[in-house]
Design a protein around this motif. Structure first.
Motif, PDB file in Angstrom:
ATOM      1  N   PRO A   1     -10.774 -20.351  -4.515  1.00 48.72           N
ATOM      2  CA  PRO A   1     -11.577 -20.887  -3.412  1.00 48.72           C
ATOM      3  C   PRO A   1     -12.202 -22.223  -3.812  1.00 48.72           C
ATOM      4  CG  PRO A   1     -12.846 -19.230  -4.586  1.00 48.72           C
ATOM      5  CD  PRO A   1     -11.511 -19.330  -5.290  1.00 48.72           C
ATOM      6  N   VAL A   2     -11.597 -23.341  -3.420  1.00 44.09           N
ATOM      7  CA  VAL A   2     -12.047 -24.631  -3.924  1.00 44.09           C
ATOM      8  C   VAL A   2     -13.181 -25.228  -3.095  1.00 44.09           C
ATOM      9  CG1 VAL A   2      -9.855 -25.164  -5.045  1.00 44.09           C
ATOM     10  CG2 VAL A   2     -10.231 -25.891  -2.671  1.00 44.09           C
ATOM     11  N   SER A   3     -13.344 -24.791  -1.854  1.00 39.68           N
ATOM     12  CA  SER A   3     -14.442 -25.301  -1.032  1.00 39.68           C
ATOM     13  C   SER A   3     -14.875 -24.222  -0.051  1.00 39.68           C
ATOM     14  CB  SER A   3     -14.013 -26.554  -0.266  1.00 39.68           C
ATOM     15  OG  SER A   3     -15.080 -27.052   0.525  1.00 39.68           O
ATOM     16  N   THR A   4     -16.189 -23.987   0.009  1.00 36.98           N
ATOM     17  CA  THR A   4     -16.746 -22.959   0.884  1.00 36.98           C
ATOM     18  C   THR A   4     -17.976 -23.515   1.592  1.00 36.98           C
ATOM     19  OG1 THR A   4     -16.051 -21.201  -0.639  1.00 36.98           O
ATOM     20  CG2 THR A   4     -17.725 -20.632   1.001  1.00 36.98           C
ATOM     21  N   THR A   5     -18.005 -23.360   2.902  1.00 37.94           N
ATOM     22  CA  THR A   5     -19.187 -23.685   3.689  1.00 37.94           C
ATOM     23  C   THR A   5     -19.595 -22.440   4.450  1.00 37.94           C
ATOM     24  OG1 THR A   5     -18.623 -26.020   3.952  1.00 37.94           O
ATOM     25  CG2 THR A   5     -20.130 -25.085   5.561  1.00 37.94           C
ATOM     26  N   ALA A   6     -20.836 -22.015   4.282  1.00 33.76           N
ATOM     27  CA  ALA A   6     -21.313 -20.772   4.910  1.00 33.76           C
ATOM     28  C   ALA A   6     -22.561 -21.049   5.738  1.00 33.76           C
ATOM     29  CB  ALA A   6     -21.614 -19.721   3.849  1.00 33.76           C
ATOM     30  N   GLN A   7     -22.560 -20.538   6.962  1.00 33.18           N
ATOM     31  CA  GLN A   7     -23.726 -20.566   7.832  1.00 33.18           C
ATOM     32  C   GLN A   7     -24.316 -19.154   7.848  1.00 33.18           C
ATOM     33  OE1 GLN A   7     -24.834 -23.282   9.563  1.00 33.18           O
ATOM     34  NE2 GLN A   7     -23.150 -24.689   9.151  1.00 33.18           N
ATOM     35  N   PHE A   8     -25.585 -19.038   7.466  1.00 30.03           N
ATOM     36  CA  PHE A   8     -26.234 -17.732   7.370  1.00 30.03           C
ATOM     37  C   PHE A   8     -26.958 -17.452   8.694  1.00 30.03           C
ATOM     38  CE2 PHE A   8     -25.363 -19.093   3.137  1.00 30.03           C
ATOM     39  CZ  PHE A   8     -25.082 -17.930   2.427  1.00 30.03           C
ATOM     40  N   LEU A   9     -26.310 -16.696   9.556  1.00 26.74           N
ATOM     41  CA  LEU A   9     -26.819 -16.449  10.901  1.00 26.74           C
ATOM     42  C   LEU A   9     -27.889 -15.364  10.920  1.00 26.74           C
ATOM     43  CD1 LEU A   9     -23.365 -16.353  12.737  1.00 26.74           C
ATOM     44  CD2 LEU A   9     -24.774 -18.354  12.198  1.00 26.74           C
ATOM     45  N   LYS A  10     -27.682 -14.336  10.114  1.00 28.64           N
ATOM     46  CA  LYS A  10     -28.573 -13.173  10.102  1.00 28.64           C
ATOM     47  C   LYS A  10     -28.417 -12.496   8.750  1.00 28.64           C
ATOM     48  CE  LYS A  10     -29.296  -8.754  12.580  1.00 28.64           C
ATOM     49  NZ  LYS A  10     -30.731  -8.912  12.846  1.00 28.64           N
ATOM     50  N   ALA A  11     -29.513 -12.034   8.176  1.00 28.93           N
ATOM     51  CA  ALA A  11     -29.451 -11.411   6.851  1.00 28.93           C
ATOM     52  C   ALA A  11     -28.848 -10.012   6.947  1.00 28.93           C
ATOM     53  CB  ALA A  11     -30.850 -11.330   6.245  1.00 28.93           C
ATOM     54  N   PRO A  12     -27.687  -9.777   6.312  1.00 26.46           N
ATOM     55  CA  PRO A  12     -27.130  -8.420   6.306  1.00 26.46           C
ATOM     56  C   PRO A  12     -27.919  -7.522   5.364  1.00 26.46           C
ATOM     57  CG  PRO A  12     -25.789  -9.855   4.962  1.00 26.46           C
ATOM     58  CD  PRO A  12     -26.857 -10.724   5.571  1.00 26.46           C
ATOM     59  N   ILE A  13     -27.749  -6.228   5.518  1.00 26.86           N
ATOM     60  CA  ILE A  13     -28.395  -5.268   4.640  1.00 26.86           C
ATOM     61  C   ILE A  13     -27.341  -4.600   3.762  1.00 26.86           C
ATOM     62  CG2 ILE A  13     -30.292  -4.871   6.256  1.00 26.86           C
ATOM     63  CD1 ILE A  13     -28.922  -2.231   7.051  1.00 26.86           C
ATOM     64  N   ALA A  14     -27.788  -3.953   2.717  1.00 25.85           N
ATOM     65  CA  ALA A  14     -26.865  -3.240   1.838  1.00 25.85           C
ATOM     66  C   ALA A  14     -26.170  -2.128   2.622  1.00 25.85           C
ATOM     67  CB  ALA A  14     -27.621  -2.668   0.649  1.00 25.85           C
ATOM     68  N   GLY A  15     -24.882  -1.954   2.332  1.00 27.26           N
ATOM     69  CA  GLY A  15     -24.123  -0.916   3.003  1.00 27.26           C
ATOM     70  C   GLY A  15     -22.798  -1.437   3.517  1.00 27.26           C
ATOM     71  N   PRO A  16     -22.078  -0.632   4.298  1.00 23.58           N
ATOM     72  CA  PRO A  16     -20.750  -1.014   4.775  1.00 23.58           C
ATOM     73  C   PRO A  16     -20.789  -2.243   5.679  1.00 23.58           C
ATOM     74  CG  PRO A  16     -21.133   1.347   5.062  1.00 23.58           C
ATOM     75  CD  PRO A  16     -22.457   0.744   4.704  1.00 23.58           C
ATOM     76  N   ALA A  17     -19.754  -3.062   5.560  1.00 27.69           N
ATOM     77  CA  ALA A  17     -19.578  -4.241   6.417  1.00 27.69           C
ATOM     78  C   ALA A  17     -18.094  -4.587   6.398  1.00 27.69           C
ATOM     79  CB  ALA A  17     -20.427  -5.411   5.926  1.00 27.69           C
ATOM     80  N   GLN A  18     -17.736  -5.611   7.148  1.00 26.93           N
ATOM     81  CA  GLN A  18     -16.354  -6.081   7.161  1.00 26.93           C
ATOM     82  C   GLN A  18     -16.328  -7.596   7.021  1.00 26.93           C
ATOM     83  OE1 GLN A  18     -14.546  -4.615  10.833  1.00 26.93           O
ATOM     84  NE2 GLN A  18     -13.496  -3.022   9.675  1.00 26.93           N
ATOM     85  N   VAL A  19     -15.243  -8.089   6.430  1.00 25.96           N
ATOM     86  CA  VAL A  19     -14.963  -9.525   6.423  1.00 25.96           C
ATOM     87  C   VAL A  19     -13.695  -9.725   7.250  1.00 25.96           C
ATOM     88  CG1 VAL A  19     -14.394 -11.549   5.045  1.00 25.96           C
ATOM     89  CG2 VAL A  19     -16.006  -9.860   4.152  1.00 25.96           C
ATOM     90  N   ARG A  20     -13.801 -10.577   8.247  1.00 29.63           N
ATOM     91  CA  ARG A  20     -12.658 -10.891   9.109  1.00 29.63           C
ATOM     92  C   ARG A  20     -12.173 -12.304   8.793  1.00 29.63           C
ATOM     93  NH1 ARG A  20     -15.305  -8.358  14.682  1.00 29.63           N
ATOM     94  NH2 ARG A  20     -15.409  -6.196  13.905  1.00 29.63           N
ATOM     95  N   ILE A  21     -10.887 -12.413   8.523  1.00 28.28           N
ATOM     96  CA  ILE A  21     -10.282 -13.678   8.126  1.00 28.28           C
ATOM     97  C   ILE A  21      -9.376 -14.185   9.241  1.00 28.28           C
ATOM     98  CG2 ILE A  21      -8.821 -14.845   6.444  1.00 28.28           C
ATOM     99  CD1 ILE A  21     -11.437 -13.870   5.248  1.00 28.28           C
ATOM    100  N   GLU A  22      -9.605 -15.427   9.641  1.00 30.04           N
ATOM    101  CA  GLU A  22      -8.757 -16.087  10.628  1.00 30.04           C
ATOM    102  C   GLU A  22      -8.096 -17.287   9.964  1.00 30.04           C
ATOM    103  OE1 GLU A  22      -9.074 -18.768  14.703  1.00 30.04           O
ATOM    104  OE2 GLU A  22     -10.838 -17.645  14.001  1.00 30.04           O
ATOM    105  N   PRO A  23      -6.791 -17.192   9.627  1.00 31.29           N
ATOM    106  CA  PRO A  23      -6.114 -18.343   9.035  1.00 31.29           C
ATOM    107  C   PRO A  23      -6.091 -19.510  10.027  1.00 31.29           C
ATOM    108  CG  PRO A  23      -4.832 -16.332   8.734  1.00 31.29           C
ATOM    109  CD  PRO A  23      -5.913 -16.016   9.725  1.00 31.29           C
ATOM    110  N   LEU A  24      -6.362 -20.711   9.517  1.00 31.04           N
ATOM    111  CA  LEU A  24      -6.356 -21.902  10.360  1.00 31.04           C
ATOM    112  C   LEU A  24      -5.138 -22.773  10.106  1.00 31.04           C
ATOM    113  CD1 LEU A  24     -10.143 -22.846  10.079  1.00 31.04           C
ATOM    114  CD2 LEU A  24      -9.009 -21.582  11.922  1.00 31.04           C
ATOM    115  N   LYS A  25      -4.807 -22.992   8.833  1.00 31.94           N
ATOM    116  CA  LYS A  25      -3.635 -23.788   8.484  1.00 31.94           C
ATOM    117  C   LYS A  25      -3.324 -23.571   7.019  1.00 31.94           C
ATOM    118  CE  LYS A  25      -1.800 -28.499   8.304  1.00 31.94           C
ATOM    119  NZ  LYS A  25      -2.072 -29.953   8.475  1.00 31.94           N
TER     120      LYS A  25
END
Length: 262
Positions: free
Chosen positions: A54-78
């Motif tokens: 991962p050579v470059s990452t930009t993250a916008q923190f919209l809401k603080a998640p809590i410990a526990g189950p979650a999902q990461v959804r990946i949308e390929p762009l190019k």
């Protein structure tokens, strides 16, 4: 597998969906550390990419998640010959908590053409640790890593801030582990907010964080050099430069955050 590898693992469910379990051991008085959350998202993004790093990452923190189950959804762009681009979203209870844009590529062990020298740091023997947090504080992150600070940059602990937004420390994981790109994601957000040295206190939530992986780190301690340029109207910026044990620049970050209320 180390405890950190386990805490950041992403399990593929289908094309573009990964199950994750956010670990309570990476909390800062309740909220989970932003660097840790980025490492979780990067595990999924790299798995879904044709490239290794991962050579470059930009993250916008919209809401603080809590410990526990979650999902990461990946949308390929190019995806091209040397890099791929994707959108990553950390979702919990059906709601997006972090939105990220991630560029992946494959880095080689190339010698730098030019590299600016690092700022001087005292030896580790001259640096000091922060006091252990009280169990009821919820500061579980401290137990997962070792930080040895340049003493003036934690003068705020005794009411003697330097008056400049700055923080400098040596870093490594508590559990024996060579640094890798995911450890670097944690490292760029591991320092206390630089505004503490300017006299501010309290939780300073990150709004946006961008970081770049510049080289694969050598084994051993990392050096974190943090600074800020402007504190104004309740906002501040924080830049962190990460050097590996060979003195090489391996990561750079900049974040925009809110000034905490002490």
């Amino acid at each position: 597998m180390t405890k950190f590898d386990e805490a950041t693992q992403a399990i593929k469910v289908d094309e573009g969906t990964y199950d994750v379990c956010l670990d309570p051991r990476y909390a800062i008085g309740g909220p989970l550390n932003g660097g840790y959350l980025m490492a979780v998202m990067l595990r999924a993004a790299v798995d879904a990419s044709p490239f290794e790093h991962p050579v470059s990452t930009t993250a916008q923190f919209l809401k603080a998640p809590i410990a526990g189950p979650a999902q990461v959804r990946i949308e390929p762009l190019k995806a091209g010959r040397t890099a791929a681009f994707a959108r990553a979203t950390l979702v919990q209870d059906g709601m997006a908590h972090i939105e990220g844009l991630i560029t992946t590529a494959t880095l080689n062990e190339a010698e730098p053409v030019y590299e600016q020298p690092a700022d001087d740091m005292p030896s580790r023997d001259e640096c000091v640790k922060l006091p252990d947090p009280k169990p009821e504080s919820g500061m579980t992150l401290n137990a997962q890593m070792e930080l040895l600070f340049d003493p003036p940059t934690i003068g705020w602990l005794k009411g003697r801030p330097t008056g400049r937004p700055e923080s400098r420390a040596y870093f490594r994981m508590t559990e024996p582990q060579d640094p890798d790109p995911y450890v670097l994601a944690l490292a760029v957000d591991a320092l206390p907010p630089v505004v503490f040295s300017a006299g501010a206190r309290g939780w300073a939530p990150t709004v946006e964080l961008t970081w770049h992986l510049r080289a694969l780190p050598a084994p051993g301690w990392l050096t974190l050099l943090g600074s800020g340029r402007l504190i104004s109207d309740g906002w501040f910026d924080e830049e962190v430069e990460v050097r590996d044990s060979a003195g090489r620049l391996v990561a750079q970050s900049r974040q925009l955050a809110r000034v905490g209320r002490g």
